[in-house]
Design an enzyme around this catalytic site. Structure first.
Site, PDB file in Angstrom:
ATOM      1  CE1 TYR A 103      -3.665   2.525   0.589  1.00 54.21           C
ATOM      2  CE2 TYR A 103      -2.428   3.200   2.529  1.00 54.21           C
ATOM      3  CZ  TYR A 103      -3.451   3.415   1.628  1.00 54.21           C
ATOM      4  OH  TYR A 103      -4.262   4.512   1.749  1.00 54.21           O
ATOM      5  CB  ALA A 104       3.646   2.298   2.201  1.00 53.50           C
TER       6      ALA A 104
END
Length: 253
Positions: free
Chosen positions: A156-157
């Site tokens: 996600y990051a």
């Protein structure tokens, strides 16, 4: 008169949560809103809420992970409103979990909805923004990328950091055309977070304690109103920045 009278804003993922909050805030300042997302019923609800306070909005169904849908969607926005002044890349694909659990399918989906869709929508909107004498792009990123412990947030990051890099590059390359590009890292009570807080009250209480301002942000008042400022004339000299809208929770380096 609103600060965004006459402007046209294309907002992806605008059927609920932060996307809807930004749509409400921009519409209340006079912008006409292209409410884009996958679920038509949610888009219609957002548009109806905007119409209730006198705003103008059009629901446009599009799955941004499908590259062949992006061009026709942008064309439809231009046909409906005559141009585009503001692009908000808000659509998101959940990609949480440890690195060993990441599958090719999960990776492909996260990248397609995140940096890939962001890049191609910026490219598609660029000539329309330039034709209007410049405009503003807002890309939604995350403070997860700057946590000391990023366990469970790796993919996600990574997708959001890719979007942050695109933000900075577009700001550098398109600034001469009058196009400003910024990123925000919001933290607000989206439907998913609301469900989690209601079903995990003790953990939620501890989570709120970690926010210096002592509360979870509101999608419209805390995120949407900040975006009104960022895309408006008062922020006309701000470009290439990442703005944390998280109540002071994350430490950015």
């Amino acid at each position: 008169m609103g600060t965004l009278d006459g402007k046209v804003a294309l907002i992806t993922g605008a059927g609920q949560g932060v996307g809807a909050g930004m749509a409400f805030a921009l519409a209340k300042e006079g912008a006409r809103i292209a409410v884009v997302g996958r679920t038509e019923s949610k888009l219609v609800d957002t548009c109806a809420a905007i119409a209730d306070f006198g705003g103008v909005a059009e629901p446009i169904v599009c799955d941004v992970s499908k590259r062949d849908q992006l061009g026709p969607m942008v064309d439809r926005v231009v046909d409906a409103f005559g141009g585009i002044d503001i692009l908000v890349n808000n659509a998101n694909a959940s990609a949480l979990g440890p690195l060993l659990d990441i599958t090719p399918k999960l990776l492909d989906r996260a990248m397609a909805v995140g940096p890939v869709a962001t890049l191609f929508l910026m490219q598609l909107c660029y000539p329309h923004l330039k034709a209007r004498g410049g405009g503003s792009i807002i890309n939604l990123v995350t403070s997860s990328a700057v946590r000391w412990d990023t366990s469970g947030y790796g993919l996600y990051a990574a997708t959001k950091e890719a979007m942050r890099s695109l933000t900075r590059t577009a700001a550098s390359e398109w600034g001469p055309d009058g196009i400003r590009v910024n990123a925000i890292a919001p933290h607000a009570l989206s439907p998913g977070l609301k469900w989690w807080t209601e079903n995990n009250p003790e953990e939620a209480a501890e989570f709120v304690k970690s926010i210096p301002l002592g509360r979870i942000g509101d999608c419209e008042q805390d995120i949407g109103r900040a975006v009104v400022f960022l895309v408006g004339p008062d922020a006309g000299y701000l470009s290439g920045a990442t703005i944390p809208l998280d109540g002071g929770q994350a430490r950015w380096s």
